[in-house]
Design a protein around this motif. Structure first.
Motif, PDB file in Angstrom:
ATOM      1  N   ALA A  31      14.358   4.125   8.386  1.00 11.79           N
ATOM      2  CA  ALA A  31      13.366   4.007   9.448  1.00 11.79           C
ATOM      3  C   ALA A  31      13.394   2.593   9.985  1.00 11.79           C
ATOM      4  O   ALA A  31      14.089   1.715   9.453  1.00 11.79           O
ATOM      5  N   GLU A  32      12.632   2.351  11.043  1.00 10.70           N
ATOM      6  CA  GLU A  32      12.501   1.002  11.558  1.00 10.70           C
ATOM      7  C   GLU A  32      11.887   0.105  10.485  1.00 10.70           C
ATOM      8  O   GLU A  32      11.117   0.561   9.652  1.00 10.70           O
ATOM      9  N   GLU A  33      12.208  -1.171  10.548  1.00 12.94           N
ATOM     10  CA  GLU A  33      11.822  -2.090   9.490  1.00 12.94           C
ATOM     11  C   GLU A  33      10.315  -2.096   9.232  1.00 12.94           C
ATOM     12  O   GLU A  33       9.877  -1.989   8.086  1.00 12.94           O
ATOM     13  N   ASN A  34       9.529  -2.203  10.281  1.00 12.45           N
ATOM     14  CA  ASN A  34       8.081  -2.250  10.078  1.00 12.45           C
ATOM     15  C   ASN A  34       7.534  -0.932   9.563  1.00 12.45           C
ATOM     16  O   ASN A  34       6.596  -0.895   8.763  1.00 12.45           O
ATOM     17  N   LEU A  35       8.130   0.168  10.012  1.00  5.83           N
ATOM     18  CA  LEU A  35       7.707   1.489   9.545  1.00  5.83           C
ATOM     19  C   LEU A  35       8.090   1.688   8.082  1.00  5.83           C
ATOM     20  O   LEU A  35       7.320   2.231   7.283  1.00  5.83           O
ATOM     21  N   TYR A  36       9.284   1.219   7.746  1.00  5.14           N
ATOM     22  CA  TYR A  36       9.773   1.336   6.369  1.00  5.14           C
ATOM     23  C   TYR A  36       8.878   0.566   5.409  1.00  5.14           C
ATOM     24  O   TYR A  36       8.542   1.052   4.317  1.00  5.14           O
ATOM     25  N   GLU A  37       8.463  -0.624   5.784  1.00  2.31           N
ATOM     26  CA  GLU A  37       7.621  -1.441   4.918  1.00  2.31           C
ATOM     27  C   GLU A  37       6.248  -0.807   4.705  1.00  2.31           C
ATOM     28  O   GLU A  37       5.625  -0.998   3.671  1.00  2.31           O
ATOM     29  N   GLN A  38       5.784  -0.037   5.677  1.00  2.00           N
ATOM     30  CA  GLN A  38       4.474   0.594   5.549  1.00  2.00           C
ATOM     31  C   GLN A  38       4.477   1.775   4.592  1.00  2.00           C
ATOM     32  O   GLN A  38       3.474   2.046   3.925  1.00  2.00           O
ATOM     33  N   VAL A  39       5.602   2.482   4.529  1.00  2.89           N
ATOM     34  CA  VAL A  39       5.620   3.718   3.729  1.00  2.89           C
ATOM     35  C   VAL A  39       6.265   3.537   2.360  1.00  2.89           C
ATOM     36  O   VAL A  39       6.035   4.350   1.459  1.00  2.89           O
ATOM     37  N   ARG A  40       7.072   2.507   2.161  1.00  4.88           N
ATOM     38  CA  ARG A  40       7.825   2.386   0.913  1.00  4.88           C
ATOM     39  C   ARG A  40       6.912   2.225  -0.304  1.00  4.88           C
ATOM     40  O   ARG A  40       7.225   2.690  -1.390  1.00  4.88           O
ATOM     41  N   ASN A  41       5.774   1.566  -0.124  1.00  4.87           N
ATOM     42  CA  ASN A  41       4.839   1.362  -1.235  1.00  4.87           C
ATOM     43  C   ASN A  41       3.680   2.354  -1.215  1.00  4.87           C
ATOM     44  O   ASN A  41       2.632   2.098  -1.811  1.00  4.87           O
ATOM     45  N   LEU A  42       3.898   3.476  -0.558  1.00  2.00           N
ATOM     46  CA  LEU A  42       2.882   4.518  -0.523  1.00  2.00           C
ATOM     47  C   LEU A  42       2.772   5.184  -1.896  1.00  2.00           C
ATOM     48  O   LEU A  42       3.769   5.626  -2.463  1.00  2.00           O
ATOM     49  N   LYS A  43       1.563   5.218  -2.437  1.00  2.00           N
ATOM     50  CA  LYS A  43       1.343   5.818  -3.756  1.00  2.00           C
ATOM     51  C   LYS A  43       1.464   7.325  -3.652  1.00  2.00           C
ATOM     52  O   LYS A  43       0.767   7.967  -2.869  1.00  2.00           O
ATOM     53  N   VAL A  44       2.360   7.898  -4.465  1.00  2.00           N
ATOM     54  CA  VAL A  44       2.602   9.336  -4.434  1.00  2.00           C
ATOM     55  C   VAL A  44       1.925  10.050  -5.593  1.00  2.00           C
ATOM     56  O   VAL A  44       1.303  11.099  -5.421  1.00  2.00           O
ATOM     57  N   TYR A  45       2.028   9.481  -6.776  1.00  2.00           N
ATOM     58  CA  TYR A  45       1.501  10.174  -7.961  1.00  2.00           C
ATOM     59  C   TYR A  45       1.287   9.163  -9.076  1.00  2.00           C
ATOM     60  O   TYR A  45       2.008   8.163  -9.157  1.00  2.00           O
ATOM     61  N   GLU A  46       0.306   9.439  -9.909  1.00  2.00           N
ATOM     62  CA  GLU A  46       0.060   8.607 -11.090  1.00  2.00           C
ATOM     63  C   GLU A  46       0.196   9.480 -12.328  1.00  2.00           C
ATOM     64  O   GLU A  46      -0.540  10.459 -12.493  1.00  2.00           O
ATOM     65  N   VAL A  47       1.130   9.134 -13.176  1.00  2.00           N
ATOM     66  CA  VAL A  47       1.430   9.942 -14.360  1.00  2.00           C
ATOM     67  C   VAL A  47       0.353   9.724 -15.415  1.00  2.00           C
ATOM     68  O   VAL A  47      -0.022   8.583 -15.704  1.00  2.00           O
ATOM     69  N   SER A  48      -0.136  10.806 -15.968  1.00  2.00           N
ATOM     70  CA  SER A  48      -1.133  10.733 -17.035  1.00  2.00           C
ATOM     71  C   SER A  48      -0.645  11.519 -18.248  1.00  2.00           C
ATOM     72  O   SER A  48       0.379  12.213 -18.182  1.00  2.00           O
ATOM     73  N   GLU A  49      -1.365  11.428 -19.323  1.00  2.00           N
ATOM     74  CA  GLU A  49      -0.962  12.097 -20.559  1.00  2.00           C
ATOM     75  C   GLU A  49      -0.998  13.618 -20.418  1.00  2.00           C
ATOM     76  O   GLU A  49      -0.252  14.327 -21.099  1.00  2.00           O
ATOM     77  N   LYS A  50      -1.840  14.141 -19.546  1.00  2.00           N
ATOM     78  CA  LYS A  50      -1.923  15.593 -19.368  1.00  2.00           C
ATOM     79  C   LYS A  50      -0.678  16.165 -18.691  1.00  2.00           C
ATOM     80  O   LYS A  50      -0.456  17.369 -18.707  1.00  2.00           O
ATOM     81  N   ASP A  51       0.138  15.303 -18.086  1.00  2.00           N
ATOM     82  CA  ASP A  51       1.363  15.764 -17.432  1.00  2.00           C
ATOM     83  C   ASP A  51       2.463  16.114 -18.422  1.00  2.00           C
ATOM     84  O   ASP A  51       3.494  16.656 -18.041  1.00  2.00           O
ATOM     85  N   LYS A  52       2.239  15.768 -19.696  1.00  2.00           N
ATOM     86  CA  LYS A  52       3.222  16.046 -20.753  1.00  2.00           C
ATOM     87  C   LYS A  52       4.537  15.343 -20.456  1.00  2.00           C
ATOM     88  O   LYS A  52       4.570  14.132 -20.316  1.00  2.00           O
ATOM     89  N   ASN A  53       5.641  16.096 -20.327  1.00  2.00           N
ATOM     90  CA  ASN A  53       6.924  15.402 -20.199  1.00  2.00           C
ATOM     91  C   ASN A  53       7.645  15.636 -18.875  1.00  2.00           C
ATOM     92  O   ASN A  53       8.719  15.094 -18.656  1.00  2.00           O
ATOM     93  N   ARG A  54       7.071  16.450 -17.970  1.00  2.00           N
ATOM     94  CA  ARG A  54       7.723  16.692 -16.684  1.00  2.00           C
ATOM     95  C   ARG A  54       6.704  16.853 -15.571  1.00  2.00           C
ATOM     96  O   ARG A  54       5.649  17.443 -15.765  1.00  2.00           O
ATOM     97  N   VAL A  55       7.058  16.328 -14.408  1.00  2.00           N
ATOM     98  CA  VAL A  55       6.240  16.481 -13.204  1.00  2.00           C
ATOM     99  C   VAL A  55       7.190  16.795 -12.056  1.00  2.00           C
ATOM    100  O   VAL A  55       8.268  16.196 -11.953  1.00  2.00           O
ATOM    101  N   VAL A  56       6.792  17.717 -11.199  1.00  2.00           N
ATOM    102  CA  VAL A  56       7.589  18.061 -10.024  1.00  2.00           C
ATOM    103  C   VAL A  56       6.842  17.597  -8.778  1.00  2.00           C
ATOM    104  O   VAL A  56       5.676  17.937  -8.577  1.00  2.00           O
ATOM    105  N   ILE A  57       7.521  16.813  -7.957  1.00  3.68           N
ATOM    106  CA  ILE A  57       6.944  16.351  -6.701  1.00  3.68           C
ATOM    107  C   ILE A  57       7.714  17.000  -5.558  1.00  3.68           C
ATOM    108  O   ILE A  57       8.931  16.845  -5.452  1.00  3.68           O
TER     109      ILE A  57
END
Length: 206
Positions: A31-57
């Protein structure tokens, strides 16, 4: 002019429990540089103990997150539709008694398998017969055949598995590695199909 983001999910990543997954961790983006910088650090998921050993995104989760902050951006997904997140637990020390037990079981199991196979095909009788045909003599223990055959059997196993201890003989994968790779792909596809609905449901409930 509408701006575009080209996104390609990775096939698999490894994380630890309680680790936060950002978009840059699970995808490649163009993507364009400014657009890329805005989305690259977008939080997608936070892993917790209830997720066990696999998560599908799923890629739809990612698109929904990006659209939530940039509704006018055109998103062009490429490649896999899901990324499998493998949660790595803390590595435990190897138990020496357990290691020795498994080693002994494998060693004697393999030895018995080879001996039973040779008994089924009458290998000793065949070697005795070949020795008699070549030399004209009868020998119940034709070591001139049995010793080279035993050495060749071990060398053949080394060549088959393409490993000598931890050293790889060449870059070509062994049949075992190919089978393990195919098994891992089948397992990943199964997990993606089975768990994707649950992950999407949890995401929708937020």
């Amino acid at each position: 002019m509408e701006k575009s983001i080209y996104i390609r999910l990775r096939h698999r990543i490894q994380v630890r429990t309680n680790e936060t997954i950002y978009l840059k961790d699970i995808a490649q983006m163009v993507a364009e540089e400014n657009l890329y910088e805005q989305v690259r650090n977008l939080k997608v998921y936070e892993v917790s103990e209830k997720d066990k050993n696999r998560v599908v995104i799923d890629v739809m989760m990612v698109i929904r997150l990006i659209k939530g902050i940039m509704p006018n951006v055109d998103i062009q997904p490429q490649g896999p539709a899901q990324v499998l997140v493998e949660v790595i637990a803390k590595r435990q020390k190897v138990s020496l008694p357990l290691f020795l037990l498994v080693w002994l079981l494998l060693f004697f199991g393999a030895a018995l398998t080879i001996m039973n196979f040779h008994e089924d095909v009458s290998m000793q009788a065949v070697q005795q017969r070949i020795y008699t045909i070549i030399t004209g003599e009868v020998d119940s223990k034709p070591l001139i055949f049995q010793i080279p055959y035993s050495i060749g059997l071990g060398l053949g196993m080394i060549l088959f598995f393409n490993h000598l201890f931890k050293k790889r003989l060449n870059e070509e994968p062994s049949p075992l590695e190919v089978e393990m790779f195919n098994y891992q792909l089948d397992l990943d596809n199964y997990v993606a199909l089975k768990e994707n609905k649950e992950i999407m449901k949890q995401f929708d409930d937020r």
